[in-house]
Design a protein around this motif. Structure first.
Motif, PDB file in Angstrom:
ATOM      1  N   GLU A   1       1.726  14.727  -9.185  1.00  0.00           N
ATOM      2  CA  GLU A   1       0.868  13.930  -8.323  1.00  0.00           C
ATOM      3  C   GLU A   1      -0.752  14.452  -8.722  1.00  0.00           C
ATOM      4  O   GLU A   1      -0.926  15.358  -9.337  1.00  0.00           O
ATOM      5  CB  GLU A   1       1.169  14.116  -6.995  1.00  0.00           C
ATOM      6  CG  GLU A   1       0.194  12.932  -6.099  1.00  0.00           C
ATOM      7  CD  GLU A   1       0.271  11.443  -6.395  1.00  0.00           C
ATOM      8  OE1 GLU A   1      -0.214  11.179  -7.665  1.00  0.00           O
ATOM      9  OE2 GLU A   1       0.891  10.914  -5.684  1.00  0.00           O
ATOM     10  N   GLN A   2      -1.527  13.259  -8.538  1.00  0.00           N
ATOM     11  CA  GLN A   2      -3.145  13.462  -8.695  1.00  0.00           C
ATOM     12  C   GLN A   2      -3.737  13.505  -7.374  1.00  0.00           C
ATOM     13  O   GLN A   2      -3.367  12.703  -6.780  1.00  0.00           O
ATOM     14  CB  GLN A   2      -3.516  12.610  -9.651  1.00  0.00           C
ATOM     15  CG  GLN A   2      -2.746  12.622 -11.061  1.00  0.00           C
ATOM     16  CD  GLN A   2      -3.597  11.669 -11.856  1.00  0.00           C
ATOM     17  OE1 GLN A   2      -3.376  10.523 -11.703  1.00  0.00           O
ATOM     18  NE2 GLN A   2      -3.959  11.695 -13.095  1.00  0.00           N
ATOM     19  N   THR A   3      -4.859  14.267  -7.536  1.00  0.00           N
ATOM     20  CA  THR A   3      -5.637  14.204  -6.201  1.00  0.00           C
ATOM     21  C   THR A   3      -6.520  12.761  -6.611  1.00  0.00           C
ATOM     22  O   THR A   3      -6.513  12.458  -7.660  1.00  0.00           O
ATOM     23  CB  THR A   3      -6.598  15.445  -6.167  1.00  0.00           C
ATOM     24  OG1 THR A   3      -7.471  15.527  -7.034  1.00  0.00           O
ATOM     25  CG2 THR A   3      -5.673  16.684  -6.093  1.00  0.00           C
ATOM     26  N   PRO A   4      -7.245  12.494  -5.607  1.00  0.00           N
ATOM     27  CA  PRO A   4      -8.427  11.343  -6.121  1.00  0.00           C
ATOM     28  C   PRO A   4      -9.251  11.414  -7.128  1.00  0.00           C
ATOM     29  O   PRO A   4      -9.661  10.710  -7.589  1.00  0.00           O
ATOM     30  CB  PRO A   4      -9.262  11.081  -4.570  1.00  0.00           C
ATOM     31  CG  PRO A   4      -8.290  11.491  -3.588  1.00  0.00           C
ATOM     32  CD  PRO A   4      -7.426  12.762  -4.301  1.00  0.00           C
TER      33      PRO A   4
ATOM     34  N   ASN B   1      -0.645   6.645   1.124  1.00  0.00           N
ATOM     35  CA  ASN B   1      -1.485   5.307   0.735  1.00  0.00           C
ATOM     36  C   ASN B   1      -2.739   5.892  -0.172  1.00  0.00           C
ATOM     37  O   ASN B   1      -3.586   6.584   0.143  1.00  0.00           O
ATOM     38  CB  ASN B   1      -2.147   4.815   1.784  1.00  0.00           C
ATOM     39  CG  ASN B   1      -2.950   3.548   1.750  1.00  0.00           C
ATOM     40  OD1 ASN B   1      -3.440   3.220   1.065  1.00  0.00           O
ATOM     41  ND2 ASN B   1      -3.017   2.747   2.798  1.00  0.00           N
ATOM     42  N   HIS B   2      -2.521   5.658  -1.673  1.00  0.00           N
ATOM     43  CA  HIS B   2      -3.401   6.164  -2.473  1.00  0.00           C
ATOM     44  C   HIS B   2      -4.901   5.616  -2.447  1.00  0.00           C
ATOM     45  O   HIS B   2      -6.022   6.418  -2.374  1.00  0.00           O
ATOM     46  CB  HIS B   2      -3.071   5.760  -3.694  1.00  0.00           C
ATOM     47  CG  HIS B   2      -1.929   6.526  -4.485  1.00  0.00           C
ATOM     48  ND1 HIS B   2      -0.925   6.096  -5.182  1.00  0.00           N
ATOM     49  CD2 HIS B   2      -1.652   8.013  -4.097  1.00  0.00           C
ATOM     50  CE1 HIS B   2       0.012   7.206  -5.560  1.00  0.00           C
ATOM     51  NE2 HIS B   2      -0.565   8.192  -4.800  1.00  0.00           N
ATOM     52  N   ASP B   3      -4.963   4.342  -1.941  1.00  0.00           N
ATOM     53  CA  ASP B   3      -6.341   3.618  -1.773  1.00  0.00           C
ATOM     54  C   ASP B   3      -7.025   4.338  -0.637  1.00  0.00           C
ATOM     55  O   ASP B   3      -8.042   4.659  -0.779  1.00  0.00           O
ATOM     56  CB  ASP B   3      -6.104   2.102  -1.418  1.00  0.00           C
ATOM     57  CG  ASP B   3      -7.202   1.569  -1.072  1.00  0.00           C
ATOM     58  OD1 ASP B   3      -8.352   1.543  -1.587  1.00  0.00           O
ATOM     59  OD2 ASP B   3      -7.334   0.722  -0.032  1.00  0.00           O
ATOM     60  N   ILE B   4      -6.565   4.788   0.496  1.00  0.00           N
ATOM     61  CA  ILE B   4      -7.052   5.333   1.663  1.00  0.00           C
ATOM     62  C   ILE B   4      -7.204   6.672   1.187  1.00  0.00           C
ATOM     63  O   ILE B   4      -8.360   7.264   1.719  1.00  0.00           O
ATOM     64  CB  ILE B   4      -6.487   5.124   2.862  1.00  0.00           C
ATOM     65  CG1 ILE B   4      -6.383   3.897   3.300  1.00  0.00           C
ATOM     66  CG2 ILE B   4      -6.861   6.061   4.090  1.00  0.00           C
ATOM     67  CD1 ILE B   4      -7.693   3.075   3.758  1.00  0.00           C
ATOM     68  N   GLU B   5      -6.391   7.419   0.596  1.00  0.00           N
ATOM     69  CA  GLU B   5      -6.763   8.695   0.023  1.00  0.00           C
ATOM     70  C   GLU B   5      -8.147   8.823  -0.728  1.00  0.00           C
ATOM     71  O   GLU B   5      -8.745   9.963  -0.273  1.00  0.00           O
ATOM     72  CB  GLU B   5      -5.524   9.130  -0.552  1.00  0.00           C
ATOM     73  CG  GLU B   5      -5.415  10.783  -0.995  1.00  0.00           C
ATOM     74  CD  GLU B   5      -4.241  11.309  -1.795  1.00  0.00           C
ATOM     75  OE1 GLU B   5      -3.727  12.358  -1.312  1.00  0.00           O
ATOM     76  OE2 GLU B   5      -3.781  10.350  -2.311  1.00  0.00           O
TER      77      GLU B   5
ATOM     78  N   ASP C   1      -7.852   2.980   7.770  1.00  0.00           N
ATOM     79  CA  ASP C   1      -6.544   2.171   8.072  1.00  0.00           C
ATOM     80  C   ASP C   1      -5.484   2.630   6.994  1.00  0.00           C
ATOM     81  O   ASP C   1      -5.185   2.112   6.196  1.00  0.00           O
ATOM     82  CB  ASP C   1      -6.763   0.946   8.141  1.00  0.00           C
ATOM     83  CG  ASP C   1      -7.602   0.400   9.338  1.00  0.00           C
ATOM     84  OD1 ASP C   1      -7.480   0.896  10.318  1.00  0.00           O
ATOM     85  OD2 ASP C   1      -8.266  -0.582   9.191  1.00  0.00           O
ATOM     86  N   PHE C   2      -4.961   3.986   7.517  1.00  0.00           N
ATOM     87  CA  PHE C   2      -3.969   4.387   6.470  1.00  0.00           C
ATOM     88  C   PHE C   2      -2.610   3.718   6.495  1.00  0.00           C
ATOM     89  O   PHE C   2      -1.861   3.737   5.590  1.00  0.00           O
ATOM     90  CB  PHE C   2      -3.971   5.882   6.340  1.00  0.00           C
ATOM     91  CG  PHE C   2      -2.871   6.541   7.292  1.00  0.00           C
ATOM     92  CD1 PHE C   2      -1.668   7.097   6.729  1.00  0.00           C
ATOM     93  CD2 PHE C   2      -3.109   6.375   8.428  1.00  0.00           C
ATOM     94  CE1 PHE C   2      -0.936   7.835   7.872  1.00  0.00           C
ATOM     95  CE2 PHE C   2      -2.049   6.758   9.537  1.00  0.00           C
ATOM     96  CZ  PHE C   2      -1.075   7.754   9.028  1.00  0.00           C
TER      97      PHE C   2
ATOM     98  N   TYR D   1       0.902  -1.181   0.065  1.00  0.00           N
ATOM     99  CA  TYR D   1      -0.024  -0.158   0.044  1.00  0.00           C
ATOM    100  C   TYR D   1       0.750   1.199   0.109  1.00  0.00           C
ATOM    101  O   TYR D   1       0.179   2.224  -0.187  1.00  0.00           O
ATOM    102  CB  TYR D   1      -0.788  -0.131   0.957  1.00  0.00           C
ATOM    103  CG  TYR D   1      -0.211   0.278   2.477  1.00  0.00           C
ATOM    104  CD1 TYR D   1      -0.079   1.697   2.889  1.00  0.00           C
ATOM    105  CD2 TYR D   1       0.293  -0.803   3.260  1.00  0.00           C
ATOM    106  CE1 TYR D   1       0.818   1.810   4.224  1.00  0.00           C
ATOM    107  CE2 TYR D   1       0.802  -0.844   4.690  1.00  0.00           C
ATOM    108  CZ  TYR D   1       0.977   0.572   4.958  1.00  0.00           C
ATOM    109  OH  TYR D   1       1.847   0.832   6.138  1.00  0.00           O
ATOM    110  N   ARG D   2       2.132   1.218   0.466  1.00  0.00           N
ATOM    111  CA  ARG D   2       3.088   2.405   0.517  1.00  0.00           C
ATOM    112  C   ARG D   2       3.293   2.974  -1.012  1.00  0.00           C
ATOM    113  O   ARG D   2       3.864   2.075  -1.521  1.00  0.00           O
ATOM    114  CB  ARG D   2       4.078   2.100   1.453  1.00  0.00           C
ATOM    115  CG  ARG D   2       3.845   1.861   2.779  1.00  0.00           C
ATOM    116  CD  ARG D   2       5.068   1.860   3.632  1.00  0.00           C
ATOM    117  NE  ARG D   2       5.874   2.751   3.822  1.00  0.00           N
ATOM    118  CZ  ARG D   2       5.523   4.039   4.752  1.00  0.00           C
ATOM    119  NH1 ARG D   2       4.836   3.602   5.712  1.00  0.00           N
ATOM    120  NH2 ARG D   2       6.150   5.265   4.686  1.00  0.00           N
TER     121      ARG D   2
END
Length: 785
Positions: free
Chosen positions: A184-187, A203-207, A543-544, A60-61
């Motif tokens: 970079e990109q925002t969500p 953590n892009h997924d949690i973001e 859970d980041f 995830y990192r």
């Protein structure tokens, strides 16, 4: 000379570490002395399964740091494939192509990967100053050429160390080897730049999962085109929020950004230049240029600069062409390409202590002269960035309409500055100032208010310097309410910062993001306490960092606090008076008052000749005390067995409170809540034992048989509150919470803690956390318009 500078830097680091250690000790002491109801509220929220969002614990990192041992690293299973593959490629090059005599110079490698799989690489070189030039020329130049040809790397920088003590973020000394930033990109796919060492999401997924919650919190803040707010950004989320949310939320006029990290400050200025200013300029375009007119509910407004609908929901099309708009690394545009964003070479290094403003006007974009256009080494002349019209020294400048942007700059006399916890000998920080520009395109017919929008960016060199800045914001007449989006960091707030949020009455909302439970306790104990405190309107956790103790928690804090009438409902001896005393002690001075009917009746009975006159006078006196009560919470200590009587008590308190709150800003509305603590079941013998053990009760029979008869009489006439009961309330409506307790199983102190939790949570959250309270039979909520 380099050795002398390193020695001075080491001394400075030691001093800062000592100051930080003293502040940390103070925060730990505060964390150990938390109001029990605040601790219970936070623990209950954290333990609510429905509010917890999980994530994958594997790979995830998107940011990782490895120490290099003779050209080798031990890879982590938590790092993304791109991070690990890039680090492995670097180490393979060091072993196979690097000069064997220089392998030990490669000390550490850090990789940050964006959503497109492009990397930013930072290297730490550990060698003598004399060996560095040859190492850079012989090894590093070949390394950069080979890596950038074989890997998708947008930026490579390095720092030189003489010892294993890592340089701080505030220190200059980057050796720029390739590129300047990572894009970079925002969500939602909006581009923004990140410079090396800028603290960012890992953590892009949690973001992706957390940012819709942040956007929803801002979208429901109460700000509107008719009654706009201002926005204050602090912490690591400043840049993506600045780029992705502020431009497309016109209900927020001025955006104040107060970063502590100089890297974040530099990125904010660059992102303003490249993305935000063009977006604001696009918003100023007339409706005929493809923008939907104001009030057109058929189609969402679209920000053509950032290509995302203006709505409360977040959408991101994975892999779509729209999501990849403007993703070309900075600096790759051909010379003279007017459509491409221009690169400001001035921002290659950290800029501290400055305040800047950029906008979408042609004038602001035309002046891109790099910093340092005077003779090198001229110490007497401050460096000036002509593009931003501000000095790069420790002082800040403001041009344009300063009063319009900030209101009065002097803290209100009604709210003195909170006690400072600055390190001894530290000079007081100056009030917030900055360069500003007002976007002044003509407003369309029917537009409720001006579309003028501003950005003010100022780095706060010390985390102890925030309080003066916050106190100064919008304090003058006509100053707009403020929504705050802040990531408190693992160290939490300085105490003076939290106190400043309380003291500035224009701060209506704080979206508080934290990953440290201990400092969260200490911050919440200030923010949620007292008559001017906030309440938790909404909450979520993420859970980041899966598999660790670090949980990202987001609190949507709002003001004003609920005006709450707490009415214990039960017969004599059930513990109502003990609950009232415990609750007042728990909430602290000025936060709660008790109106004790038995004491009022005893006073009237002594003063008046007849029982009928005493009862009538008691009724009038009780209503007068409730109407005059200035505290946000009143505890009415009486049997309260009649539903109509309960409504009258609550309505009288709310009406008096509304009159007392009339001096508050017009944007604040009084929120009314009734908490009915229903004592059930109750046995006569248990109640009688409690009554007879009391000493000197002012209005209860001392004889056991008379006391038994009174208890039976009260029980026969007592109507316990029920869900769905009708409720007559004053204009504005109210929420009603019913807390059912068994007094034989629950202590008054425990009940007081539960009620204290309800006072700092919205009714919706209060019902959700109810299962956490073992001795409470049930908590239910009703809402009355």
């Amino acid at each position: 000379m380099r050795e002398e500078r390193d020695g001075a830097a080491t001394i400075l680091k030691m001093k800062r570490a000592a100051d930080a250690g003293a502040a940390s000790s103070k925060r730990r002491a505060r964390a150990d002395d938390i109001q029990p109801s605040v601790r219970l509220a936070l623990d209950s929220l954290r333990g609510t399964a429905g509010r917890r969002v999980g994530g994958s614990a594997a790979k995830y990192r998107n940011k990782i740091t490895y120490t290099v041992h003779d050209g080798a690293v031990t890879l982590s299973d938590l790092a993304s494939d791109v991070c690990n593959e890039t680090c492995l490629a670097i180490c393979t090059w060091i072993r196979e192509k690097g000069d064997a005599a220089n392998v030990a110079y490669w000390h550490e490698v850090s990789v940050k990967c964006n959503r497109r799989g492009t990397a930013l690489v930072k290297l730490l070189f550990l060698c003598s100053s004399s060996a560095l030039p040859g190492f850079l020329e012989k090894d590093v130049s070949r390394f950069v050429k080979d890596i950038t040809e074989s890997r998708s790397v947008e930026c490579i920088v390095a720092q030189h160390m003489l010892t294993t003590a890592k340089p701080g973020k505030e220190e200059e000394g980057y050796i720029r080897l390739h590129g300047e930033y990572l894009t970079e990109q925002t969500p939602w796919g909006d581009p923004y730049i990140i410079s090396p060492d800028t603290f960012c999401e890992i953590n892009h997924d949690i973001e992706d999962k957390s940012w819709p919650f942040l956007e929803k919190a801002l979208a429901t803040s109460g700000a509107s085109a008719v009654a706009p707010f201002d926005l204050l950004l602090m912490g690591r989320d400043a840049n993506p929020a600045f780029v992705s949310m502020y431009p497309r939320m016109p209900q927020f006029r001025t955006c104040f950004a107060l970063p502590h990290c100089p890297r974040v400050a530099g990125d904010l200025r660059k992102n303003c230049e490249l993305f935000v200013a063009p977006a604001l300029a696009a918003d100023d375009a007339p409706a005929s240029e493809g923008k939907h007119p104001a009030g057109d509910g058929a189609a969402p407004k679209t920000n053509t600069a950032l290509e995302r609908p203006v709505s409360g929901t977040a959408t991101r099309a994975e892999g779509s062409d729209d999501a990849k708009v403007k993703q070309t690394p900075l600096g790759d545009h051909p010379a003279g390409d007017e459509a491409a964003p221009k690169t400001n070479a001035a921002l290659e290094g950290p800029i501290s202590g400055t305040s800047t403003m950029a906008d979408g006007s042609d004038a602001a974009k035309a002046k891109q002269t790099p910093l340092g256009d005077h003779q090198a080494g001229d110490e007497a002349t401050p460096k000036t960035n002509h593009a931003l019209e501000g000095s790069i020294s420790g002082a800040s400048t403001m041009t344009g309409s300063k009063d319009a942007a900030m209101g009065e700059q002097t803290p209100s006399v009604d709210h003195p500055a909170p006690p400072s916890d600055d390190p001894p000998g530290k000079a007081a920080p100056t009030a917030l100032t900055g360069t500003s520009h007002e976007s002044s395109a003509p407003t369309s017919p029917g537009t409720p208010c001006s579309n003028a929008r501003k950005v003010v960016i100022e780095q706060v060199p010390s985390k102890f310097g925030y309080s003066d800045k916050i106190l100064a914001l919008n304090r003058g007449p006509g100053g707009r309410p403020i929504s705050v989006l802040v990531n408190s960091g693992r160290g939490g707030f300085a105490e003076s910062t939290a106190q400043a949020f309380i003291a500035n009455e224009k701060v209506a909302q704080i979206i508080y993001v934290t990953c440290n439970q201990k400092t969260c306790y200490a911050d919440a104990d200030i923010l949620l306490r007292g008559p001017l405190g906030f309440y938790v309107h909404d909450y979520a956790s993420f859970d980041f960092q899966p598999g660790t103790e670090y949980v990202m928690q987001v609190f949507d804090l709002r003001r004003p606090r609920f005006r709450t009438a707490v009415l214990p409902v039960g017969p004599p001896g059930s513990g109502k008076s003990t609950l009232a005393a415990a609750l007042v002690q728990l909430l602290g001075p000025g936060a709660a008052e008790t109106v004790e009917r038995d004491q009022v009746f005893a006073d009237m009975r002594t003063a008046l000749p007849s029982l009928k006159a005493s009862k009538k006078a008691t009724h009038e006196r009780v209503l007068g005390l409730l109407s005059a009560c200035a505290a946000p919470v009143v505890v009415y200590d009486s049997t309260s067995g009649d539903p109509g009587g309960r409504d009258l008590i609550a309505s009288t308190f709310f009406s008096g409170g509304a009159a007392a709150a009339s001096a508050a800003p017009a944007t604040r509305t009084v929120r009314n809540t009734v908490v009915l603590v229903s004592y059930e079941p109750t046995e006569t013998e248990w109640l009688l034992n409690n009554c007879m053990s009391r000493v000197g009760h002012v209005a209860f029979p001392a004889d056991a048989e008379a006391a038994r008869a009174k208890i039976d009489c009260v029980l026969s006439g007592l109507t316990a509150p029920q869900d769905g009961d009708p409720c007559s309330v004053p204009a504005g409506g109210c929420s009603r919470l019913i807390v059912r307790v068994n007094p034989a199983l629950t202590t008054p102190a425990d009940i007081a803690s539960v009620v204290g939790v309800l006072l700092v949570l919205s009714p919706k959250l209060a019902v959700e956390v109810a299962p956490a309270f073992e001795n409470v039979l049930a908590i239910s909520a009703s809402h009355y318009a």
